[in-house]
Scaffold this active site. Structure first.
Site, mmCIF file in Angstrom:
data_model
loop_
_atom_site.group_PDB
_atom_site.id
_atom_site.type_symbol
_atom_site.label_atom_id
_atom_site.label_comp_id
_atom_site.label_asym_id
_atom_site.label_seq_id
_atom_site.Cartn_x
_atom_site.Cartn_y
_atom_site.Cartn_z
ATOM 1 N N GLY A 114 -2.617 -1.209 -2.833
ATOM 2 C CA GLY A 114 -3.547 -0.468 -2.439
ATOM 3 C C GLY A 114 -2.969 1.202 -2.562
ATOM 4 O O GLY A 114 -1.689 1.304 -2.060
ATOM 5 N N GLY A 171 2.617 0.152 -2.470
ATOM 6 C CA GLY A 171 1.780 -0.277 -3.685
ATOM 7 C C GLY A 171 2.568 0.184 -4.745
ATOM 8 O O GLY A 171 2.313 -0.544 -5.873
ATOM 9 N N ILE A 231 0.937 -1.206 0.029
ATOM 10 C CA ILE A 231 -0.134 -0.012 0.023
ATOM 11 C C ILE A 231 0.883 1.310 0.019
ATOM 12 O O ILE A 231 1.915 1.425 0.579
ATOM 13 C CB ILE A 231 -1.160 -0.040 1.211
ATOM 14 C CG1 ILE A 231 -0.157 0.224 2.664
ATOM 15 C CG2 ILE A 231 -1.902 -1.125 1.143
ATOM 16 C CD1 ILE A 231 -1.335 0.424 3.764
ATOM 17 N N SER A 232 0.235 2.388 -0.618
ATOM 18 C CA SER A 232 1.066 3.629 -0.552
ATOM 19 C C SER A 232 2.366 3.587 -1.379
ATOM 20 O O SER A 232 2.313 3.246 -2.576
ATOM 21 C CB SER A 232 1.144 4.022 0.790
ATOM 22 O OG SER A 232 1.619 5.269 0.837
ATOM 23 N N ASN A 233 3.395 3.930 -0.849
ATOM 24 C CA ASN A 233 4.621 3.785 -1.525
ATOM 25 C C ASN A 233 4.985 2.257 -1.829
ATOM 26 O O ASN A 233 5.584 1.881 -2.821
ATOM 27 C CB ASN A 233 6.023 4.108 -1.017
ATOM 28 C CG ASN A 233 6.023 5.685 -0.762
ATOM 29 O OD1 ASN A 233 5.192 6.417 -1.490
ATOM 30 N ND2 ASN A 233 6.964 6.327 -0.166
#
Length: 657
Positions: A316, A290, A286-288
């Site tokens: 994500g 992701g 998720i985020s970075n």
């Protein structure tokens, strides 16, 4: 929630806020396509390898024995000796910090009841430093192998830490899903993490998380001798490695998967060898993280073949940049300057703005108006008119109202400034001794510095040397980007708001290449050179299309105010589909970027968590691989925020079935 309450919560969170073998069983090999002309890369190199066991009443792989109650505790697990914690104590505390930094564990939030698992999973951990060819610094890799590993299924989940977190920064995402299912889980900190270095003491972080001097060697991050002689304060790997780690996120993920196979060989020698041909590999983040797994999706095998090492990807809220879209640095530096003012636009209905940096939203309006960013009419206008102009400017650049409202969290937590300063240094490959310099009206060349801080009531935070106890806790407690864990981001020590805010304009100039306001003529060439370095670094992070036959599910909250889907996942999905990739896209209403903040009553009544959708997407791709079930269809998921004080219900999530 009042502005003062928000400031109090934000400040608290910011400070509190990784042999000979028998023939393998018959497993269907994955198809491979030869690519004789593909670029060959050097074999991965692993060093400082360690193996630890995590069993018994007071330890396990997911929570180091803390369980849900221990993770909910407001006070972190204590060290017997604050200045000299053991590796086991550091690990337990790192798990506590990363669970609390990613998941909503508050009662009524649904974790462990409606979704997610904190089951006691016993097993072994294998860890090492991994080095990419040409990199100045190593990155960490870690593999968790459960005792109940399913040798028939041969499943390996690979993940990258969210944000700039340390090696346990994806435990909530990958470990909580994969370990209870009998999968091994491989992690990478993707060249960032919490291996801080104290220039004043000459001390860094060892492989086991404890601290030690440069002279002893074996540190996870060691600035070179010239930097150590010229620098004071604190350096951290994401900003100061001179490697631009984001450019190699995909390769970091692939190397973690390779270390995962290596670890499985050691854990189960009778079933070895574990290879990409006979082991299922699912990447999730998720985020970075992701963004990292999407970058991994574009890579072939390191031996030169074009396909074969990855079986599925779930991303994500990914921070991913594709050609024609806005990169993170562009919209972050815009938000750092304009969003505090734009949030004062009353029809927007945003939460109160109370930046922990101390400067008011009104002072931002005054500053950006004086720079001419809001048009000539705003120079002499009221704050209300300036706020409307800032709002309209951001809306015109692609920000939705939902993203702006949720962006108030990033304003109040000083995230825009922290991210912009870190990424400017990383993209330009600037060292700690020669960071990107930003401007100030009275001092044309000033810079942000990182240091421990002296906090006194009624006085500005001042720089000082870190204590032994502070250094000892950086690896376990820090988020990978200051401020936090006792390390602060210091700008100009100036009396006037416009002098304190001026470096933000300098960071913005590194993107657009144009001086904001009046500047000395001699600054032009230096600005152009620095801007060229930053732009080159950003271009190196641009994602390419994934493999066409690779199942990918992208999940993103439509209220994300840190990485808006309009700038990241939406253009990525469009690009990938145009290239023929099989990508499914879930867009979720009333979901913003930070599940961990949903324990705050004002946010729990407005937003829902993202993690349930990531876990469901993993279940769906697993069923697709295991039982040939169809991949999920695209979905615009209409959720229902729970009433304040009420527990989250399954119907509120409206997860597609």
């Amino acid at each position: 929630m009042s502005a003062q309450s928000l400031r109090t919560v934000a400040a608290s969170a910011a400070l509190v806020l990784l042999a000979c073998a028998a023939p393998p069983p018959a497993v269907a090999a994955k198809p491979r396509a030869a690519a004789p002309n593909a670029r060959q890369e050097a074999a991965p190199m692993f060093s400082a390898e360690r193996q630890t066991e995590h069993r018994g009443e007071h330890d396990d792989l997911l929570s180091a024995g803390l369980g849900l109650d221990g993770l909910r505790a407001m006070v972190p697990p204590a060290f017997a000796d604050a200045a000299r914690p053991t590796a086991a104590e550091l690990r337990r505390r790192a798990l506590w910090a990363n669970w609390r930094g990613i998941a909503d564990l508050a009662p009524g939030g649904g974790y462990g009841e409606l979704y997610g698992s904190l089951a006691r999973v016993q097993g072994r951990e294998f860890s090492a430093f991994a080095s990419l060819p040409g990199a100045h610094q190593p990155h960490r890799v870690l593999v968790q192998v459960p005792d109940e590993f399913d040798a028939k299924k041969r499943c390996l989940v690979v993940s990258a830490s969210s944000g700039s977190r340390g090696i346990y920064g994806s435990i909530v995402v990958a470990g909580a899903w994969g370990l209870p299912k009998g999968c091994a889980v491989a992690y990478t900190d993707k060249g960032a993490g919490t291996d801080y270095f104290d220039f004043d003491a000459g001390i860094g972080v060892r492989a086991d998380g404890t601290t030690g001097p440069v002279a002893e060697g074996g540190l996870a991050f060691t600035p070179d001798a010239s930097e150590r002689e010229a620098s004071k304060g604190v350096a951290f790997k994401h900003a100061h490695s001179r490697d631009n780690p984001e450019a190699d996120w995909g390769r970091h993920v692939r190397q973690a998967a390779q270390f995962g196979l290596r670890s499985l060989d050691r854990a189960f020698p009778k079933q070895a060898p574990f290879t990409f041909a006979n082991t299922r590999v699912i990447a999730v983040g998720i985020s970075n993280g992701g963004g990292a797994v999407l970058r991994a999706a574009e890579l072939g095998d390191e031996d030169g073949s074009a396909n074969g090492w990855l079986d599925a990807v779930v991303a994500g809220e990914p921070n991913v940049y594709v050609e024609g879209a806005r990169p993170l640095y562009d919209y972050t530096t815009e938000a750092a300057l304009l969003m505090p003012c734009a949030l004062l636009h009353k029809p927007l209905g945003a939460m109160p703005v109370a930046p922990i940096s101390g400067d008011s939203a009104e002072s931002f309006c005054t500053y950006v108006a004086a720079l001419g960013l809001l048009g000539d009419a705003a120079r002499q206008a009221s704050t209300e008119v300036r706020a409307q102009a800032a709002y309209e400017h951001m809306r015109g650049n692609g920000w939705s109202d939902d993203a702006l409202r949720a962006g108030a969290l990033s304003v109040n937590f000083d995230l825009w400034r922290a991210v912009a300063a870190t990424y400017a240094s990383a993209y330009g490959r600037f060292s700690a001794a020669q960071p990107p310099r930003t401007r100030n009206p009275d001092q044309p060349w000033v810079r942000y510095v990182y240091s421990a801080g002296q906090v006194a009531p009624g006085a500005p935070i001042s720089e000082r040397s870190a204590s032994e106890a502070e250094r000892a806790a950086w690896w376990s407690d820090a988020s990978g980007i200051p401020p936090g864990a006792g390390v602060y981001l210091f700008g100009p020590n100036a009396a006037q708001p416009e002098q304190r805010l001026a470096p933000l304009a300098g960071l913005r100039e590194l993107w657009n290449g144009e001086a904001l306001g009046e500047q000395p003529p001699e600054r032009g060439l230096a600005l152009a050179a620095a801007q060229q370095r930053v732009r080159k670094g950003i271009e190196a992070t641009r994602a390419a299309a994934p493999r066409k036959d690779l199942p990918i599910v992208v999940v993103h909250g439509l209220d994300d105010g840190l990485i808006p889907p309009a700038f990241s996942s939406a253009p990525y999905v469009a690009m990938a589909r145009e290239a023929g990739a099989q990508v499914r896209y879930w867009q979720v209403r009333n979901v913003q970027h930070f599940d961990a903040f949903l324990g705050l009553p004002a946010l729990s009544a407005r937003y829902l968590p993202l993690l349930p959708y990531v876990y469901e997407a993993l279940d769906r791709v697993d069923a697709h691989l295991d039982r040939d079930q169809p991949l999920p269809a695209d979905a615009l998921i209409q959720t229902t925020p729970r009433a304040q004080g009420q527990a989250l219900k399954a119907a509120d999530l409206a997860i597609p079935r």
